[in-house]
Design a protein around this motif. Structure first.
Motif, PDB file in Angstrom:
ATOM      1  N   LEU A 109     -41.645 -12.437 -28.560  1.00 48.50           N
ATOM      2  CA  LEU A 109     -40.348 -11.768 -28.478  1.00 48.50           C
ATOM      3  C   LEU A 109     -39.284 -12.705 -27.915  1.00 48.50           C
ATOM      4  O   LEU A 109     -38.153 -12.741 -28.414  1.00 48.50           O
ATOM      5  CB  LEU A 109     -40.461 -10.511 -27.616  1.00 48.50           C
ATOM      6  N   ARG A 164     -35.573 -13.868 -29.677  1.00 45.05           N
ATOM      7  CA  ARG A 164     -34.364 -13.244 -29.133  1.00 45.05           C
ATOM      8  C   ARG A 164     -33.089 -13.932 -29.610  1.00 45.05           C
ATOM      9  O   ARG A 164     -32.029 -13.317 -29.641  1.00 45.05           O
ATOM     10  CB  ARG A 164     -34.442 -13.150 -27.621  1.00 45.05           C
ATOM     11  N   LEU A 188     -46.760  -6.575 -33.261  1.00 45.63           N
ATOM     12  CA  LEU A 188     -45.351  -6.355 -32.965  1.00 45.63           C
ATOM     13  C   LEU A 188     -44.632  -5.700 -34.141  1.00 45.63           C
ATOM     14  O   LEU A 188     -43.762  -4.840 -33.951  1.00 45.63           O
ATOM     15  CB  LEU A 188     -44.666  -7.672 -32.591  1.00 45.63           C
ATOM     16  N   MET A 241     -41.223  -3.635 -33.293  1.00 45.86           N
ATOM     17  CA  MET A 241     -40.449  -4.589 -32.489  1.00 45.86           C
ATOM     18  C   MET A 241     -39.862  -5.717 -33.332  1.00 45.86           C
ATOM     19  O   MET A 241     -38.820  -6.273 -32.977  1.00 45.86           O
ATOM     20  CB  MET A 241     -41.319  -5.205 -31.385  1.00 45.86           C
ATOM     21  N   LEU A 291     -36.286  -9.850 -34.579  1.00 47.24           N
ATOM     22  CA  LEU A 291     -36.319  -8.660 -33.747  1.00 47.24           C
ATOM     23  C   LEU A 291     -35.625  -7.508 -34.454  1.00 47.24           C
ATOM     24  O   LEU A 291     -34.595  -7.704 -35.110  1.00 47.24           O
ATOM     25  CB  LEU A 291     -35.611  -8.902 -32.414  1.00 47.24           C
ATOM     26  N   GLY A 339     -36.768  -3.913 -30.813  1.00 46.63           N
ATOM     27  CA  GLY A 339     -37.176  -5.145 -30.137  1.00 46.63           C
ATOM     28  C   GLY A 339     -36.077  -5.704 -29.255  1.00 46.63           C
ATOM     29  O   GLY A 339     -36.327  -6.142 -28.136  1.00 46.63           O
TER      30      GLY A 339
END
Length: 127
Positions: free
Chosen positions: A32, A36, A64, A69, A85, A89
């Motif tokens: 994650l 980002r 995920l 997410m 994402l 997420g």
């Protein structure tokens, strides 16, 4: 062209390994964190996540995706797969940053607690 992920993003002494809260599995939080700043290809994720085996990274990505997410987008020409994402997420990233900050502030306490636990249990198993 997007900025490449740094290979030392998660150095061996990175507090991410001490985070006592797991987001999915052991590596999900790091995946994650890599996403980002925008979408990434699998090969881009492998750079900072070199300690993760390809099989485990694939499993984390699938988990995920299943949890909503991240999304996996397949482009046909040229053939490529990107992960990004989702809004869900992105909503987790503020909490993730808070947990990482807490871990960094309590780094020494976490290490001391783990060392004490390991020493105590090593003695118990040696008996």
């Amino acid at each position: 062209m997007r900025e490449p992920l740094p290979p030392d993003m998660f150095e061996e002494l990175c507090p991410s390994g001490l985070v006592p809260i797991r987001f999915g599995d052991k590596w999900a939080g790091l995946v994650l964190a890599c996403l980002r700043t925008g979408p990434r290809r699998y090969s881009e994720l492998r750079v900072p996540l070199a300690r993760v085996t390809p099989r485990v990274l694939t499993r984390s990505l699938r988990a995920l995706e299943r949890d909503g997410m991240i999304t996996r987008t397949v482009e046909q020409s040229p053939p490529r797969v990107e992960y990004r994402l989702t809004p869900l997420g992105h909503s987790l990233m503020e909490l993730y940053a808070t947990v990482c900050d807490w871990t960094a502030r309590h780094w020494d306490e976490l290490l001391d607690a783990r060392e004490a636990y390991d020493a105590e249990h090593a003695e118990a198993t040696a008996r």
